[in-house]
Design a protein around this motif. Structure first.
Motif, PDB file in Angstrom:
ATOM      1  N   ASP A 150       0.832  -1.213   0.000  1.00 54.02           N
ATOM      2  CA  ASP A 150       0.000   0.000   0.000  1.00 54.02           C
ATOM      3  C   ASP A 150       0.862   1.256   0.000  1.00 54.02           C
ATOM      4  OD1 ASP A 150      -2.385  -1.482   0.157  1.00 54.02           O
ATOM      5  OD2 ASP A 150      -2.176  -1.657   2.331  1.00 54.02           O
TER       6      ASP A 150
ATOM      7  N   VAL B 222       1.449   5.077   0.462  1.00 55.59           N
ATOM      8  CA  VAL B 222       0.755   6.052   1.304  1.00 55.59           C
ATOM      9  C   VAL B 222       1.243   7.484   1.109  1.00 55.59           C
ATOM     10  CG1 VAL B 222       0.121   4.386   3.075  1.00 55.59           C
ATOM     11  CG2 VAL B 222       2.325   5.538   3.232  1.00 55.59           C
ATOM     12  N   TYR B 223       2.326   7.660   0.383  1.00 64.18           N
ATOM     13  CA  TYR B 223       2.868   9.014   0.280  1.00 64.18           C
ATOM     14  C   TYR B 223       3.810   9.094  -0.905  1.00 64.18           C
ATOM     15  CZ  TYR B 223       5.239  13.325   1.669  1.00 64.18           C
ATOM     16  OH  TYR B 223       5.749  14.586   1.707  1.00 64.18           O
TER      17      TYR B 223
ATOM     18  N   GLU C 167       6.341  12.109  -2.853  1.00 64.26           N
ATOM     19  CA  GLU C 167       6.846  13.483  -2.785  1.00 64.26           C
ATOM     20  C   GLU C 167       7.776  13.732  -3.966  1.00 64.26           C
ATOM     21  OE1 GLU C 167       8.475  15.371   1.014  1.00 64.26           O
ATOM     22  OE2 GLU C 167      10.285  14.839  -0.071  1.00 64.26           O
TER      23      GLU C 167
ATOM     24  N   GLU D 175       6.644   6.347  -0.509  1.00 67.86           N
ATOM     25  CA  GLU D 175       6.598   5.640   0.768  1.00 67.86           C
ATOM     26  C   GLU D 175       5.412   4.696   0.813  1.00 67.86           C
ATOM     27  OE1 GLU D 175       7.492   7.681   4.355  1.00 67.86           O
ATOM     28  OE2 GLU D 175       8.343   9.414   3.316  1.00 67.86           O
ATOM     29  N   ALA D 176       5.692   3.462   1.208  1.00 65.77           N
ATOM     30  CA  ALA D 176       4.632   2.521   1.535  1.00 65.77           C
ATOM     31  C   ALA D 176       4.475   2.573   3.056  1.00 65.77           C
ATOM     32  CB  ALA D 176       5.010   1.134   1.053  1.00 65.77           C
ATOM     33  N   VAL D 177       3.574   1.769   3.607  1.00 60.68           N
ATOM     34  CA  VAL D 177       3.354   1.852   5.050  1.00 60.68           C
ATOM     35  C   VAL D 177       4.669   1.647   5.804  1.00 60.68           C
ATOM     36  CG1 VAL D 177       2.108   0.893   7.015  1.00 60.68           C
ATOM     37  CG2 VAL D 177       0.957   1.112   4.830  1.00 60.68           C
ATOM     38  N   LYS D 178       5.473   0.691   5.348  1.00 59.31           N
ATOM     39  CA  LYS D 178       6.665   0.342   6.102  1.00 59.31           C
ATOM     40  C   LYS D 178       7.989   0.773   5.473  1.00 59.31           C
ATOM     41  CE  LYS D 178       6.744  -1.835   9.328  1.00 59.31           C
ATOM     42  NZ  LYS D 178       6.686  -1.323  10.705  1.00 59.31           N
TER      43      LYS D 178
ATOM     44  N   VAL E 214      10.496   3.357   2.709  1.00 59.31           N
ATOM     45  CA  VAL E 214      10.733   4.596   1.972  1.00 59.31           C
ATOM     46  C   VAL E 214      11.677   4.249   0.826  1.00 59.31           C
ATOM     47  CG1 VAL E 214      11.572   6.962   2.130  1.00 59.31           C
ATOM     48  CG2 VAL E 214      10.688   5.829   4.163  1.00 59.31           C
TER      49      VAL E 214
ATOM     50  N   ILE F 221      -1.325  -4.267   3.929  1.00 57.69           N
ATOM     51  CA  ILE F 221      -1.355  -3.795   5.313  1.00 57.69           C
ATOM     52  C   ILE F 221      -2.661  -3.093   5.652  1.00 57.69           C
ATOM     53  CG2 ILE F 221      -0.254  -2.239   6.969  1.00 57.69           C
ATOM     54  CD1 ILE F 221       2.350  -2.670   5.431  1.00 57.69           C
ATOM     55  N   ASN F 222      -3.104  -2.183   4.791  1.00 56.31           N
ATOM     56  CA  ASN F 222      -4.304  -1.408   5.118  1.00 56.31           C
ATOM     57  C   ASN F 222      -5.539  -2.295   5.244  1.00 56.31           C
ATOM     58  OD1 ASN F 222      -2.897   0.985   5.242  1.00 56.31           O
ATOM     59  ND2 ASN F 222      -3.314   1.548   3.115  1.00 56.31           N
TER      60      ASN F 222
ATOM     61  N   ALA G 144       3.402  -6.604   9.664  1.00 58.67           N
ATOM     62  CA  ALA G 144       3.381  -5.182   9.320  1.00 58.67           C
ATOM     63  C   ALA G 144       2.121  -4.520   9.880  1.00 58.67           C
ATOM     64  CB  ALA G 144       3.459  -5.001   7.807  1.00 58.67           C
TER      65      ALA G 144
ATOM     66  N   ASP H 296       2.173  -4.025  13.547  1.00 62.01           N
ATOM     67  CA  ASP H 296       2.903  -2.820  13.946  1.00 62.01           C
ATOM     68  C   ASP H 296       2.047  -1.559  13.809  1.00 62.01           C
ATOM     69  OD1 ASP H 296       5.378  -1.663  14.902  1.00 62.01           O
ATOM     70  OD2 ASP H 296       5.495  -0.718  12.939  1.00 62.01           O
TER      71      ASP H 296
ATOM     72  N   ARG I 229       2.879  17.728   5.337  1.00 60.63           N
ATOM     73  CA  ARG I 229       2.870  16.446   4.626  1.00 60.63           C
ATOM     74  C   ARG I 229       4.209  15.743   4.781  1.00 60.63           C
ATOM     75  NH1 ARG I 229       2.648  15.795  -0.622  1.00 60.63           N
ATOM     76  NH2 ARG I 229       1.533  13.817  -0.518  1.00 60.63           N
ATOM     77  N   GLY I 230       4.189  14.486   5.147  1.00 60.88           N
ATOM     78  CA  GLY I 230       5.417  13.715   5.290  1.00 60.88           C
ATOM     79  C   GLY I 230       5.201  12.643   6.342  1.00 60.88           C
ATOM     80  N   ILE I 231       5.973  11.580   6.251  1.00 57.77           N
ATOM     81  CA  ILE I 231       5.796  10.458   7.173  1.00 57.77           C
ATOM     82  C   ILE I 231       7.031  10.323   8.051  1.00 57.77           C
ATOM     83  CG2 ILE I 231       5.406   7.971   7.346  1.00 57.77           C
ATOM     84  CD1 ILE I 231       3.965   8.133   4.677  1.00 57.77           C
TER      85      ILE I 231
ATOM     86  N   ARG J 219       9.748   8.524  10.383  1.00 56.29           N
ATOM     87  CA  ARG J 219      10.292   7.162  10.434  1.00 56.29           C
ATOM     88  C   ARG J 219      11.290   7.073  11.571  1.00 56.29           C
ATOM     89  NH1 ARG J 219       7.075   4.103   7.012  1.00 56.29           N
ATOM     90  NH2 ARG J 219       6.767   5.210   5.065  1.00 56.29           N
TER      91      ARG J 219
ATOM     92  N   TYR K 179      14.567   9.431  12.588  1.00 57.17           N
ATOM     93  CA  TYR K 179      14.528  10.810  12.098  1.00 57.17           C
ATOM     94  C   TYR K 179      14.710  11.751  13.293  1.00 57.17           C
ATOM     95  CZ  TYR K 179      12.568   9.547   7.465  1.00 57.17           C
ATOM     96  OH  TYR K 179      12.349   9.047   6.204  1.00 57.17           O
TER      97      TYR K 179
ATOM     98  N   THR L 146       4.542   5.948  11.142  1.00 55.48           N
ATOM     99  CA  THR L 146       3.852   5.313  10.032  1.00 55.48           C
ATOM    100  C   THR L 146       2.728   6.208   9.549  1.00 55.48           C
ATOM    101  OG1 THR L 146       2.868   3.207   9.321  1.00 55.48           O
ATOM    102  CG2 THR L 146       2.036   4.119  11.369  1.00 55.48           C
ATOM    103  N   MET L 147       2.135   5.865   8.425  1.00 53.77           N
ATOM    104  CA  MET L 147       0.855   6.441   8.036  1.00 53.77           C
ATOM    105  C   MET L 147      -0.189   5.612   8.771  1.00 53.77           C
ATOM    106  SD  MET L 147      -0.897   8.542   6.276  1.00 53.77           S
ATOM    107  CE  MET L 147      -0.316   9.207   4.737  1.00 53.77           C
TER     108      MET L 147
ATOM    109  N   VAL M 185      12.663  15.468   7.818  1.00 58.01           N
ATOM    110  CA  VAL M 185      12.414  14.452   6.795  1.00 58.01           C
ATOM    111  C   VAL M 185      13.199  14.834   5.551  1.00 58.01           C
ATOM    112  CG1 VAL M 185      10.658  13.273   5.406  1.00 58.01           C
ATOM    113  CG2 VAL M 185      10.087  14.053   7.716  1.00 58.01           C
ATOM    114  N   ARG M 186      14.208  14.060   5.212  1.00 60.14           N
ATOM    115  CA  ARG M 186      15.034  14.320   4.032  1.00 60.14           C
ATOM    116  C   ARG M 186      15.463  15.785   3.942  1.00 60.14           C
ATOM    117  NH1 ARG M 186      11.387  10.378   2.760  1.00 60.14           N
ATOM    118  NH2 ARG M 186       9.760  11.796   2.102  1.00 60.14           N
TER     119      ARG M 186
ATOM    120  N   LYS N 126      14.307  18.434   5.357  1.00 62.86           N
ATOM    121  CA  LYS N 126      13.315  19.491   5.597  1.00 62.86           C
ATOM    122  C   LYS N 126      12.697  19.326   6.981  1.00 62.86           C
ATOM    123  CE  LYS N 126      11.265  18.792   1.625  1.00 62.86           C
ATOM    124  NZ  LYS N 126      10.270  18.772   0.555  1.00 62.86           N
TER     125      LYS N 126
END
Lengths: 126, 351
Positions: free
Chosen positions: A37, A39-40, A42, A60-63, A65, B20-21, B214, B217, B281-283, B285, B288, B305-306, B334-335, B337
């Motif tokens: 899945d 999810v993001y 950029e 990015e997937a859930v787990k 990058v 996962i979803n 997954a 988690d 916006r950003g995830i 991890r 970080y 996570t999302m 994040v990267r 930023k």
């Protein structure tokens, strides 16, 4: 696994659809399946000119990058901004609605280094 | 079953089945089954059993009665945590500790070391016992079909030893790592295939699905449950980790590192584990950097996570104490930023 014959591929599991000096870029069905899945996404490089194999964005997937690499060098003209709100379009339709960027190629001869559908299939062991 | 498998703690484990979803949502709305046979089980028995547990556990096992379960951790003697675990009381002189797979050997050595001079009877049953977690709002209703004992009304964190799907001496506890209710079931390895099939059959009418690591988690992270190795480890103190509620300084309970942890509880700690939601916006991890508004480093992300239920990015991490209050603004790097995030109260999500 779906690998359209009409496209070019990279070992990084990206595809390229060529239209004159325009390259439309996305990730393959194999890649979206491996990621799971999505999810993001950029892409902060719109308007920039990047070389072949430079990083143009992140997916990015859930787990996980992963970086996205330029299959060919050129100027990034457009990002598919529908992916901002619905990145899962890539899971559902990686080759059409799930395109990621459009690139004005600097040197179309760089396409020669890409894989054909058959070579890509061989790479993924399908 | 079409699972994607990865090696984990010496087991070959399914990371995901259908996605996962979808798996996550199945557990939140109906029920799913996790094969968690890799978890470790250690029996502590004999007249000195409670004394040993009181020595190694942060929590107070003396308040347990038969059939009750308690969450706890093993503090080490240098300020960190050896592992987090569950204690099951079977009798005054009989307890079962359920520990993390990756830590079985470390825990076993640690407990044996602390047992010198106490001499409780110890048995590592990890290789004989299998475990399934059946989690979700319909889990107990479905599992009720497999036993005559009443399980639907069992209070949270209790257990029964029962006959289940034709197997004897099965342990069923109303515990889990998802926040969605359900149970964890322990049984002899030999009964594994029979019980797994029976669980799938009993859950079929409710839409049971196998769930991978997954989704396990993402489910636990939405609840703000700590994962050993991410959010807590050999260096993090239980007080810093928000585990003060399982760190009991009861009269006469002289557990490992009690004095230092007592000092931390009274004088405060310099960093705290917090939950946060992304505003930009950003995830987030693991690893970080967490920054303040001037770009100064104030901590590190331990899990991120999302969130499949909330559809927004969430994370946990340690921040310097002045930033730990709910509502505080922090930034996640994040990267390259600095992305804005807000400290929130846990859990992130209430099923």
């Amino acid at each position: 696994m779906n690998v359209p014959q009409s496209l070019k591929y990279t070992k990084d599991h990206e595809w390229v659809r060529v239209d004159g000096d325009l390259a439309i870029v996305g990730i393959t069905d194999f890649a979206q399946h491996e990621l799971g899945d999505i999810v993001y996404i950029e892409v902060g490089t719109i308007g920039e000119t990047l070389d072949q194999e430079e990083t143009f964005g992140t997916i990015e997937a859930v787990k996980t990058v992963s970086d996205l690499f330029m299959p060919v060098g050129g100027e990034i003209l457009e990002f598919n901004d529908e992916l901002e709100s619905s990145p899962d379009i890539i899971n559902k339709d990686p080759y059409e609605k799930g395109w990621i960027i459009k690139v004005k190629m600097s040197d179309v001869s760089e396409l020669d280094a890409l894989l054909t559908a058959d070579q890509y299939l061989e790479l993924t062991g399908a | 079953m079409g699972a994607r498998m990865v090696p984990f703690a010496g087991f070959y484990m399914p990371i995901q089945f259908e996605g996962i979803n979808a798996e996550h949502e199945t557990v939140r709305k109906s029920l799913g089954v996790f094969d968690v046979s890799h978890m470790g089980e250690i029996w502590v028995r004999g007249p000195k059993a409670l004394e040993l547990i009181q020595r190694v556990s942060s929590n107070d096992a003396s308040v347990l009665t038969d059939g009750k379960v308690q969450y706890a951790c093993f503090p080490n003697d240098t300020g960190g945590i050896v592992d987090d675990f569950l204690v099951y009381r079977f009798g005054e002189e009989s307890f079962l500790l359920v520990v993390n797979a990756a830590n079985i050997e470390k825990d076993w050595e640690w407990i044996n070391l602390q047992n010198e001079g106490i001499n409780a009877s110890l048995m590592n049953a990890s290789d004989q016992i299998s475990q399934l977690a059946v989690q979700g709002p319909l889990a107990l209703k479905a599992m009720q079909k497999l036993t005559k004992e009443a399980i639907v009304e069992m209070p949270y964190y209790t257990f029964k030893k029962l006959s289940f799907a034709g197997a004897e001496d099965v342990i069923l506890s109303t515990t889990g790592y998802t926040g969605s209710g359900g149970c964890e079931i322990y049984f002899n390895n030999n009964d594994g295939i029979t019980i797994y099939q029976a669980v799938l059959d009993a859950g079929a009418e409710f839409g049971i699905k196998p769930i991978g690591l997954a989704a396990r988690d993402t489910l636990r992270l939405e609840m703000g449950f700590c994962l050993y190795g991410n959010d807590i480890n050999d260096q993090t103190s239980p007080i810093e980790a928000g585990l003060g509620w399982i760190t009991k300084f009861s009269e006469g309970k002289d557990f490992i590192n009690r004095d230092e942890l007592y000092r931390q509880k009274n004088e405060g700690v310099t960093q705290k584990l917090v939950g946060f939601e992304m505003l930009d916006r950003g995830i987030p991890r693991q690893h970080y950097s967490i920054l303040d508004h001037d770009g100064q480093h104030i901590g590190e992300v331990t899990s991120g996570t999302m969130s499949p239920s909330l559809k927004k990015p969430i994370g946990m991490g340690y921040v310097k104490t002045p930033f730990a209050k709910a509502g505080s603004t922090i930034y996640i790097e994040v990267r390259g930023k600095a992305l804005k995030a807000e400290i929130v109260k846990l859990p992130f999500y209430k099923p």
